[in-house]
Design an enzyme around this catalytic site. Structure first.
Site, short mmCIF file in Angstrom:
data_model
loop_
_atom_site.label_atom_id
_atom_site.label_comp_id
_atom_site.label_asym_id
_atom_site.label_seq_id
_atom_site.Cartn_x
_atom_site.Cartn_y
_atom_site.Cartn_z
CE1 TYR A 1 -3.52 -2.72 0.71
CE2 TYR A 1 -2.43 -3.10 2.82
CZ TYR A 1 -3.36 -3.47 1.87
OH TYR A 1 -4.15 -4.57 2.08
CD1 TRP B 1 -6.61 2.59 1.40
CD2 TRP B 1 -4.46 2.87 0.86
NE1 TRP B 1 -6.33 1.80 0.30
CE2 TRP B 1 -5.04 1.95 -0.04
CE3 TRP B 1 -3.12 3.20 0.71
CZ2 TRP B 1 -4.32 1.36 -1.08
CZ3 TRP B 1 -2.40 2.62 -0.32
CH2 TRP B 1 -2.99 1.71 -1.20
CG ASP C 1 -5.04 2.47 6.17
OD1 ASP C 1 -6.02 2.39 5.42
OD2 ASP C 1 -4.37 1.48 6.53
N GLY D 1 -14.13 -0.69 3.78
CA GLY D 1 -12.92 -0.97 4.56
C GLY D 1 -12.73 -2.46 4.78
CG ASP E 1 -10.70 -3.87 1.21
OD1 ASP E 1 -11.40 -3.01 1.77
OD2 ASP E 1 -9.53 -3.67 0.89
NE ARG F 1 -4.28 -8.57 -1.11
CZ ARG F 1 -4.67 -7.32 -0.78
NH1 ARG F 1 -4.54 -6.90 0.46
NH2 ARG F 1 -5.20 -6.53 -1.67
CD GLU G 1 -3.22 -5.71 5.33
OE1 GLU G 1 -2.35 -6.42 4.76
OE2 GLU G 1 -4.11 -5.11 4.69
C1 DGY Z 1 -6.50 -3.08 -1.40
O1 DGY Z 1 -5.87 -2.84 -2.42
O2 DGY Z 1 -6.76 -4.22 -0.99
C2 DGY Z 1 -6.97 -1.93 -0.62
O3 DGY Z 1 -7.23 -2.26 0.68
C3 DGY Z 1 -8.16 -1.27 -1.22
O4 DGY Z 1 -8.45 -0.20 -0.40
#
Ligand code: DGY
Length: 433
Positions: A30, A34, A37, A168, A170, A202, A402
């Protein structure tokens, strides 16, 4: 122990601080600013460097659009470690977008209002922080005005999100049933997140197709909210998002009262606040589950699952004490077993639960922070302290990740990005409480 953890947390934040006056969530994964964040990060920075905390918020608000909208990512720099970047989001398509910064055309939970109040609570030099707040608060007010004017389609005090990235949370299983109503093309693109993080932690490629498809619809309509409300296949009232707005309304009221004058704004905020709390309690409470739930505006039906977002209303003083008792009972029954760290992001009893995958189950420090204060609001001090101790233990054992596996005894239970800014920032706050 405490001092050592705090100095490690400060090091994480300092390493992620950028020259442009903002802090990235973490390296590689990232690489920009954001929105939510930034807010959590400023809370941690306020403890050791108030000027950085102020800069963080000032930089974010500098990217505000003419209509009061604050984007979810501000692309301060060019980086090819992230997809989808500025060239995909194309904020320039909107006639009201910032001319100064490239950004996304979607937002994230409105935390900035309560973050200002937190910064004031934490600051040593209250006078200096108060002077700063006075220069910024109207921008946050304008942001709330934007939400109530453009996103409360039923005039019920509840605002919609049009994309899962706005929530948020996701890739929460909450969205699974929405994806089945859509059939996006199979886009060709190069994922960057899975070069930084194991793909098993992910979202899937097909999930990304859905994410991109909604962005394409918003872009075709130049990010016009009325058009999005009409056309987006994803249109949801999210309990976390709305609880953050309500908490921030209250913070703005408190701060404006302290500032003096501003009667019109205070009156307007109080009107929004009363309507929102009422709408929230009548539309989002699920008696059978004993929890607040999401509401799908496309289907005009609740989405009946319990997530960590279900508990966020405690932080904004939305439930009555009786309802809070029922909510905490649900939380402890489903999420609170002795074999688990509090608080999983999705119902561990559901077959959609996945303890490793992003928002489909793992523990998040920002949600724990919200929960810690929420539980304290209703007198649940012991459970609040357990949430706090669990958060500290996870970070101490595994590092500033995270997100984390909620199952105790897991080897390498830290997932996603490492040296993650809000995990560090909010740990500083928890250790000071
Ligand atoms: C991501 O790229 O997963 C981000 O969290 C999107 O905000």
């Amino acid at each position: 122990m405490k001092e050592k953890l705090i100095s490690q947390a400060i090091r994480v934040l300092e390493d992620n601080f950028q020259e442009g006056g903002f802090t990235i969530p973490c390296k590689g994964l990232y690489p920009f600013q954001w929105k939510w964040d930034s807010g959590f990060i400023a809370i941690g920075q306020a403890y050791y460097d108030a000027s950085k905390a102020k800069q963080e918020i000032a930089t974010l608000l500098d990217a505000q659009w003419d209509n009061g909208f604050i984007p979810h990512i501000v692309f301060h720099n060019e980086s090819d470690t992230y997809f989808p970047g500025a060239d995909v989001h194309r904020s320039d398509l909107s006639p009201v977008a910032s001319k100064k910064y490239k950004s996304t055309g979607m937002t994230q939970p409105p935390v900035t209002g309560f973050v200002l109040e937190e910064m004031y609570r934490i600051a040593d030099d209250k006078e200096d922080m108060f002077a700063f707040i006075k220069t910024q608060i109207d921008k946050v007010y304008d942001n709330h005005n934007y939400f109530y004017k453009n996103r409360d389609v039923n005039d019920e005090g509840l605002v919609f999100i049009y994309h899962n990235w706005e929530s948020g949370t996701d890739n929460s299983p909450i969205w699974d049933d929405i994806w089945t109503t859509m059939n996006p093309p199979e886009y060709t693109f190069e994922r960057r997140d899975t070069t930084h993080v194991d793909a098993s932690q992910r979202p899937s490629k097909r999930e990304y197709d859905h994410y991109l498809y909604i962005i394409e619809i918003a872009k075709e309509n130049n990010y016009n909210d009325a058009k999005i409300a009409e056309l987006s296949p994803f249109l949801v009232i999210d309990p976390l998002f709305n609880a953050m707005l309500i908490k921030s309304n209250q913070a703005l009221i408190n701060l404006y009262i302290r500032i003096g004058g501003n009667e019109d704004k205070i009156a307007q905020l109080k009107k929004w606040q009363a309507k929102s709390i009422e709408g929230f309690n009548s539309k989002l409470w699920d008696d059978k589950l004993g929890a607040y739930v999401h509401y799908d505006l496309r289907k005009d039906a609740p989405i009946s699952f319990v997530t960590s977002s279900s508990f966020a209303p405690l932080y904004a003083n939305i439930p009555s004490q009786e309802r809070a008792d029922a909510l905490v009972h649900t939380m402890m029954t489903k999420f609170g077993g002795e074999d688990k760290y509090l608080c999983a992001s999705f119902d561990p009893e559901s077959d959609r639960f996945d303890p490793k995958k992003y928002w489909r189950g793992p523990v998040w420090i920002n949600m724990n922070w919200i929960l810690f204060y929420g539980l304290k609001n209703y007198g649940y001090t012991d459970i609040a302290n357990r949430v706090k101790e669990d958060s500290i233990e996870l970070i101490e054992k595994y590092g500033f990740y995270e997100y984390f596996n909620c199952k105790k005894g897991t080897e390498n239970a830290g997932y996603g990005g490492g040296d993650f800014s809000w995990s560090a920032a909010l740990l500083i706050d928890l250790l000071n409480n």
